[in-house]
Enzyme design. Structure first.
Site, PDB file in Angstrom:
ATOM      1  N   ASP A 180     -19.702  -6.384  29.451  1.00  0.00           N
ATOM      2  CA  ASP A 180     -18.278  -6.269  29.782  1.00  0.00           C
ATOM      3  C   ASP A 180     -17.422  -6.054  28.536  1.00  0.00           C
ATOM      4  O   ASP A 180     -16.200  -6.122  28.606  1.00  0.00           O
ATOM      5  CB  ASP A 180     -17.798  -7.497  30.557  1.00  0.00           C
ATOM      6  N   GLU A 207     -17.106  -7.899  25.804  1.00  0.00           N
ATOM      7  CA  GLU A 207     -16.754  -9.060  24.988  1.00  0.00           C
ATOM      8  C   GLU A 207     -17.723  -9.180  23.819  1.00  0.00           C
ATOM      9  O   GLU A 207     -18.907  -8.853  23.925  1.00  0.00           O
ATOM     10  CB  GLU A 207     -16.788 -10.336  25.828  1.00  0.00           C
ATOM     11  N   ARG A 262       0.492   0.380   8.833  1.00  0.00           N
ATOM     12  CA  ARG A 262       1.661   1.269   8.881  1.00  0.00           C
ATOM     13  C   ARG A 262       2.753   0.761   9.815  1.00  0.00           C
ATOM     14  O   ARG A 262       3.846   1.306   9.844  1.00  0.00           O
ATOM     15  CB  ARG A 262       1.215   2.680   9.280  1.00  0.00           C
ATOM     16  N   GLN A 263       2.440  -0.282  10.573  1.00  0.00           N
ATOM     17  CA  GLN A 263       3.462  -0.914  11.411  1.00  0.00           C
ATOM     18  C   GLN A 263       4.041  -2.095  10.639  1.00  0.00           C
ATOM     19  O   GLN A 263       3.899  -3.258  11.010  1.00  0.00           O
ATOM     20  CB  GLN A 263       2.860  -1.366  12.741  1.00  0.00           C
ATOM     21  N   HIS A 322      -0.995   0.137   2.690  1.00  0.00           N
ATOM     22  CA  HIS A 322       0.104   1.093   2.833  1.00  0.00           C
ATOM     23  C   HIS A 322       1.427   0.513   2.327  1.00  0.00           C
ATOM     24  O   HIS A 322       2.167   1.199   1.613  1.00  0.00           O
ATOM     25  CB  HIS A 322       0.238   1.511   4.294  1.00  0.00           C
ATOM     26  N   ASP A 340       3.901  13.150  -0.955  1.00  0.00           N
ATOM     27  CA  ASP A 340       5.279  12.695  -0.704  1.00  0.00           C
ATOM     28  C   ASP A 340       5.595  11.563  -1.671  1.00  0.00           C
ATOM     29  O   ASP A 340       4.728  11.107  -2.425  1.00  0.00           O
ATOM     30  CB  ASP A 340       5.479  12.253   0.756  1.00  0.00           C
ATOM     31  N   LYS A 393       9.654  15.953   0.948  1.00  0.00           N
ATOM     32  CA  LYS A 393       9.434  16.131   2.377  1.00  0.00           C
ATOM     33  C   LYS A 393      10.784  16.158   3.089  1.00  0.00           C
ATOM     34  O   LYS A 393      11.544  15.203   3.011  1.00  0.00           O
ATOM     35  CB  LYS A 393       8.559  14.989   2.908  1.00  0.00           C
ATOM     36  N   ARG A 395      12.644  16.766   6.811  1.00  0.00           N
ATOM     37  CA  ARG A 395      12.455  16.913   8.249  1.00  0.00           C
ATOM     38  C   ARG A 395      13.525  17.844   8.822  1.00  0.00           C
ATOM     39  O   ARG A 395      14.719  17.565   8.714  1.00  0.00           O
ATOM     40  CB  ARG A 395      12.510  15.540   8.942  1.00  0.00           C
TER      41      ARG A 395
END
Length: 367
Positions: free
Chosen positions: A86, A88, A165-166, A198, A236, A259, A261
Site C-alpha cells: 500500500d 507505506e 525553493r518554497q 537555494h 541570473d 533576466k 520578464r
C-alpha cells in the site's frame, strides 16, 4: 478497530510478501523467522570500513553516503528500507549496526525529495534516536528490551533539500514549506548539513546548528580538468555567488545575465558586460530543473560568439525531458550526485564532509 498495519511485523509478514493468501503468509512467517535467527547468530557486516564512526543511509542517498564515508574515513552502514504494497514505508536498523549506532556519533545521509524522502528521513531519525536512547522494546522480545541512553550524537546530512525553493510567502495563508520541513527534521537530530541550499536564510532560525556547505570547489576542479572554460556565466543574479566562486577557483572571467520578464510566459535574458567571442563558457547554477533557463542562456552565448557552452550544477533534477532539451543547446552537462541523475560526475562527499567537520567543532564533539 485495530489498523491492519499494526500487526504487520507481529504477524510475521514482510513488506515484500504481505498478502491475503494464507499459504503465502505462512511462508513469509517461516522466512522471517529464519532471517531473524541468522541475524541473531551474527550476519555478515555490509559496510565500508573506517575508524569506528558511521555514516548511515536509506534508499535515496546511498552513493553520496558512501562518498561521505570515504571522505571522512568512516564506516558506511545501509539501513533496511522497504515498502508495503500500500506504499507505506518500513524502516529498521539491522542488528549488526545497532552497536555502531550507539558507540559513536553518527551521520544520516538522506534527501527530502521527493515527498516520500521526507517520511523516510523522519522514520530513520526516529529509529536512530530510539536505538541511541536504548528504547529496544519489541513484541518478539529479541535481544535486550532496554539499554542505557548514550546521549546526543545524531547529525543529518541532506544533499538535496526538497522544498528549498518554497522559502517565501507570496500570499497570505501560504506555508513557508522549507522552514516547516527544516523544523520537523531539527526535532529529531542534533545538527543539519546541507550543501548549495537555494536560500540558506530560511533555515537560519532552527533550534539546532546548520552547516551550509558548497560543492562549488569540486565543481570548479572538475570543469578545469575536463572543460577548461575561459568564462563562467551565472544565468541570473540569484546564482552570482556560486558562479563567481567557481570563476575565482579557475581564475577566469565571470559575468551574469539580466533576466527580464515580458509577460507571464516570456522571459528575456540579456548579457551584462559579456565578452565571449571565441571562448568556452560554463554556465553555473545551484540546480537545473527543466533546463529552460540554461537553454536560453546558451542561446544568448552562441549569439555572442561562444565556441562551446557547458552547463554545471550541484543539483540535477532534470525534470520534463530536461536532458534531451539541454543537449540541443549545450556541449556538456555536469552535476553532483545529490540526486540520482545521468550526469552525476562530481562527488558531493567532500562538501558534506566539510559540513560534518564544521558541526563537530561547533558542537565540541571529538572526531
Amino acid at each position: 478497530m485495530e489498523h491492519p498495519a499494526d500487526n504487520r511485523e507481529v504477524a510475521g509478514s514482510s513488506p515484500a510478501s504481505r498478502t491475503q493468501c494464507h499459504a503465502a503468509v505462512d511462508f513469509a512467517i517461516v522466512s522471517l523467522d529464519l532471517f531473524t535467527r541468522k541475524e541473531d547468530e551474527g550476519a555478515v557486516l555490509r559496510s565500508t570500513q573506517g575508524n569506528g564512526m558511521v555514516v548511515l543511509s536509506g534508499s535515496n542517498s546511498r552513493l553520496l553516503a558512501e562518498q561521505l564515508a570515504h571522505s571522512l574515513n568512516w564506516e558506511h552502514h545501509q539501513l533496511e528500507t522497504r515498502r508495503f504494497p500500500d506504499s507505506e514505508g518500513y524502516i529498521r536498523i539491522p542488528s549488526e549496526t545497532i552497536e555502531a549506532v550507539r558507540s559513536e556519533p553518527v551521520v544520516l545521509v538522506s534527501n527530502t525529495f521527493p515527498d516520500a524522502g521526507i517520511v523516510e528521513t523522519l522514520l530513520m531519525l526516529e529509529a536512530i534516536n530510539d536505538v541511541r536512547k536504548g528504547n529496544m522494546e519489541n513484541l518478539r522480545e529479541i535481544g535486550p528490551q532496554s539499554m542505557t541512553d548514550v546521549g546526543p550524537g545524531i547529525l543529518l546530512a541532506v544533499p538535496y533539500f526538497g522544498y528549498s525553493r518554497q522559502d517565501k510567502r507570496f500570499k497570505p495563508g501560504e506555508a513557508v514549506s522549507a522552514r516547516a520541513i527544516g523544523h520537523l527534521l531539527a526535532s529529531r537530530c542534533d545538527g543539519i548539513i546541507v550543501f548549495d541550499l537555494h536560500a540558506p536564510s530560511v533555515l537560519q532560525d532552527l533550534p539546532v546548528p546548520v552547516a551550509f556547505t558548497s560543492a562549488m570547489p569540486e565543481l570548479a576542479h572538475h570543469l578545469q580538468e575536463t572543460v577548461k572554460p575561459d568564462f563562467i556565466l551565472s544565468p541570473d543574479k540569484g546564482a552570482i555567488e556560486r558562479a563567481s566562486m567557481v570563476a575565482k577557483e579557475i581564475d577566469c572571467e565571470f559575468s551574469y545575465l539580466e533576466k527580464t520578464r515580458i509577460d507571464a510566459h516570456t522571459i528575456v535574458h540579456k548579457a551584462k558586460n559579456l565578452n565571449v567571442d571565441g571562448k568556452t563558457v560554463a554556465i553555473v547554477d545551484d540546480m537545473i530543473a527543466t533546463g529552460g533557463t540554461i537553454c536560453r542562456a546558451a542561446e544568448a552565448l552562441r549569439n555572442q560568439g561562444a565556441v562551446a557552452v557547458h552547463a554545471a550544477c550541484s543539483h540535477g533534477l532534470f525534470t520534463g525531458g530536461a536532458i534531451a532539451r539541454l543537449i540541443r543547446y549545450v556541449d556538456g552537462v555536469h552535476a553532483t550526485g545529490s540526486l540520482s541523475n545521468p550526469r552525476d560526475v562530481i562527488s558531493g562527499g567532500p562538501a558534506l564532509a566539510r559540513g560534518v567537520n564544521e558541526l563537530f567543532e561547533r558542537l565540541e564533539w571529538k572526531l
